[in-house]
Design a protein around this motif. Structure first.
Motif, PDB file in Angstrom:
ATOM      1  N   GLU A  15       0.815  -1.218   0.000  1.00 19.97           N
ATOM      2  CA  GLU A  15       0.000   0.000   0.000  1.00 19.97           C
ATOM      3  C   GLU A  15       0.847   1.265   0.000  1.00 19.97           C
ATOM      4  OE1 GLU A  15      -3.868  -0.513   2.512  1.00 19.97           O
ATOM      5  OE2 GLU A  15      -2.322  -1.705   3.495  1.00 19.97           O
ATOM      6  N   ASN A  16       2.106   1.160   0.409  1.00 23.05           N
ATOM      7  CA  ASN A  16       2.951   2.335   0.556  1.00 23.05           C
ATOM      8  C   ASN A  16       4.129   2.402  -0.404  1.00 23.05           C
ATOM      9  OD1 ASN A  16       1.721   3.549   3.023  1.00 23.05           O
ATOM     10  ND2 ASN A  16       2.387   1.653   3.993  1.00 23.05           N
ATOM     11  N   ARG A 212      -1.559   3.840   6.192  1.00 22.71           N
ATOM     12  CA  ARG A 212      -1.877   2.583   5.512  1.00 22.71           C
ATOM     13  C   ARG A 212      -0.953   1.473   5.999  1.00 22.71           C
ATOM     14  NH1 ARG A 212      -2.010   6.653   1.796  1.00 22.71           N
ATOM     15  NH2 ARG A 212       0.195   6.358   1.380  1.00 22.71           N
TER      16      ARG A 212
END
Length: 241
Positions: A15-16, A212
């Motif tokens: 997600e990052n 996140r």
């Protein structure tokens, strides 16, 4: 070729990872990136490989077989980076708790202002932490106070994971003898750099909790830090640095 590389250890950071890579590469200073991935089930490494097609000469990936701790991931990254002769080697999280905009400030402290180690510090000017529960702030701040009490180091944020090392520091410290993996790893690196006579400076940064993904914090990491500090101090009595 850049003289500076940012090591980003990952485990399930899909997600990052793309956002943090692009953010680092968007800085005015030319940084390279080494992602050290611990066989993330969410295919973080695959995303890095895709991005390598775009950043062919500045994005590197070191894949490991299993999740083996933050400390060992950084040690692997340190060894890779020193072999490649980067002069300034950074630790940074993938989750944006460390702002890429602060990288150049840490770099300047070492490259221009004669520091050997620069630390992105949450506690050098009050407490500059955003979105943490009070219990975690007290735990982290208390741990740093405890480390200063036991080790007599002047570093106010000894557990910080946003750090720039000159290559000489990592070549002087025996990386194969670094024992700890979590908070205590960060303490051990700073402790041994300090005992070896290197100059450590703290640069105030604002630390933001991840938005996140999931934190890797655990009770075992906390207990390692508590008891590891005492072990470090006792062993240092019998070691010549």
């Amino acid at each position: 070729m850049s003289d500076a590389i940012v090591i980003i250890p990952t485990y399930n950071e899909i997600e990052n990872i793309e956002a943090i890579i692009r953010a680092v590469f968007s800085q005015k200073k030319d940084f390279h990136i080494l992602v050290v991935d611990d066989n993330s089930p969410d295919k973080t490494a695959q995303k890095v490989k895709e991005l390598q097609q775009e950043f062919k000469t500045s994005l590197f990936l070191l894949e490991r077989d299993k999740k083996d701790g933050l400390g060992s991931a950084y040690i692997a990254g340190f060894k890779w980076s020193t072999e490649k002769k980067y002069e300034f080697i950074f630790e940074m999280d993938a989750d944006f708790s460390h702002s890429p905009k602060d990288l150049e400030r840490l770099y300047d402290a070492c490259a221009l202002d004669n520091a050997d180690v620069s630390v992105g510090s949450r506690y050098v000017k009050g407490i500059t932490v955003v979105n943490w529960p009070m219990s975690r702030i007290l735990l982290s701040y208390g741990a740093s106070w405890y480390v200063r009490l036991i080790t007599r180091m002047k570093v106010k944020d000894s557990t910080a994971g946003f750090v720039c090392y000159k290559r000489e520091v990592l070549e002087t410290i025996d990386l194969d003898k670094i024992k700890f993996v979590g908070y205590a790893f960060q303490i051990e690196m700073k402790f041994k750099a300090n005992k070896s006579g290197f100059r450590i400076v703290e640069i105030p940064v604002i630390f933001k909790d991840r938005i996140r993904g999931k934190s890797k914090m655990s009770g075992s990491i906390i207990s390692e830090a508590i008891f590891g500090v005492i072990s470090l101090k006792l062993k240092s009595i019998f070691i010549k640095y």
